[in-house]
Design a protein around this motif. Structure first.
Motif, short mmCIF file in Angstrom:
data_model
loop_
_atom_site.label_atom_id
_atom_site.label_comp_id
_atom_site.label_asym_id
_atom_site.label_seq_id
_atom_site.Cartn_x
_atom_site.Cartn_y
_atom_site.Cartn_z
N GLN A 105 0.85 -1.18 0.00
CA GLN A 105 0.00 0.00 0.00
C GLN A 105 0.89 1.24 0.00
O GLN A 105 1.62 1.48 0.97
N ALA A 106 0.81 1.97 -1.10
CA ALA A 106 1.55 3.22 -1.22
C ALA A 106 0.74 4.35 -0.60
O ALA A 106 -0.49 4.24 -0.49
N THR A 142 7.89 2.12 -3.71
CA THR A 142 7.82 2.60 -2.33
C THR A 142 6.42 2.38 -1.77
O THR A 142 5.42 2.82 -2.36
N ALA A 143 6.35 1.68 -0.65
CA ALA A 143 5.06 1.32 -0.06
C ALA A 143 5.30 0.57 1.25
O ALA A 143 6.44 0.17 1.55
N VAL A 144 4.23 0.37 1.97
CA VAL A 144 4.26 -0.56 3.09
C VAL A 144 3.83 -1.92 2.54
O VAL A 144 2.78 -2.02 1.88
N TYR A 145 4.62 -2.93 2.79
CA TYR A 145 4.36 -4.27 2.28
C TYR A 145 3.81 -5.16 3.40
O TYR A 145 4.31 -5.14 4.52
N TYR A 146 2.79 -5.95 3.04
CA TYR A 146 2.10 -6.79 4.01
C TYR A 146 2.10 -8.25 3.56
O TYR A 146 1.78 -8.55 2.40
N THR A 202 5.70 -3.75 6.60
CA THR A 202 7.10 -3.34 6.63
C THR A 202 7.34 -2.34 5.50
O THR A 202 6.91 -2.57 4.37
N LEU A 203 7.99 -1.23 5.83
CA LEU A 203 8.14 -0.14 4.88
C LEU A 203 9.32 -0.37 3.96
O LEU A 203 10.43 -0.68 4.40
#
Length: 114
Positions: A38-39, A89-93, A108-109
């Motif tokens: 999620q960016a 660039t994003a938060v990864y889940y 995790t960013l």
């Protein structure tokens, strides 16, 4: 079900990072695992997933650059990210579904600068 993600960080464009997610509380070898991201200001989107038998799918935006893999002994799913771009660039889940429920790991960013 618990999903414990690690990895991430900051890298220059063209660099690589590796994310890992350790799962517990489910029959891991039979379970499809996935990575989402999620960016800022965007909706969460599927990046890649891998079935228990190892079949993989990727979003068009990361195909050929990212590789998802799993280790059924260590109950871990990984995402190798190569040739990273600023738009990654994003938060990864880490994600999975079990018995009709959806589970998410702590995000995790990943930051990619040009």
């Amino acid at each position: 079900v618990q999903l414990q993600a690690s990895g991430g960080g900051s890298v220059l464009a063209g660099g690589s990072l590796r994310l890992s997610c350790k799962a517990s509380g489910l029959l891991f070898r039979d379970t499809t695992m996935a990575w989402y991201r999620q960016a800022p200001g965007e909706q969460r989107e599927l990046v890649a997933d891998i079935t228990g038998s190892g079949s993989t799918t990727y979003s068009d935006s990361v195909g050929g650059r990212f590789t998802i893999s799993r280790d059924n002994v260590r109950r871990t799913v990984s995402l190798q990210m190569d040739n990273l771009k600023p738009e990654d660039t994003a938060v990864y889940y880490c994600n999975t579904q079990n018995r009709g429920r959806t589970f998410w790991g702590r995000g995790t960013l990943v930051t990619v600068s040009s």
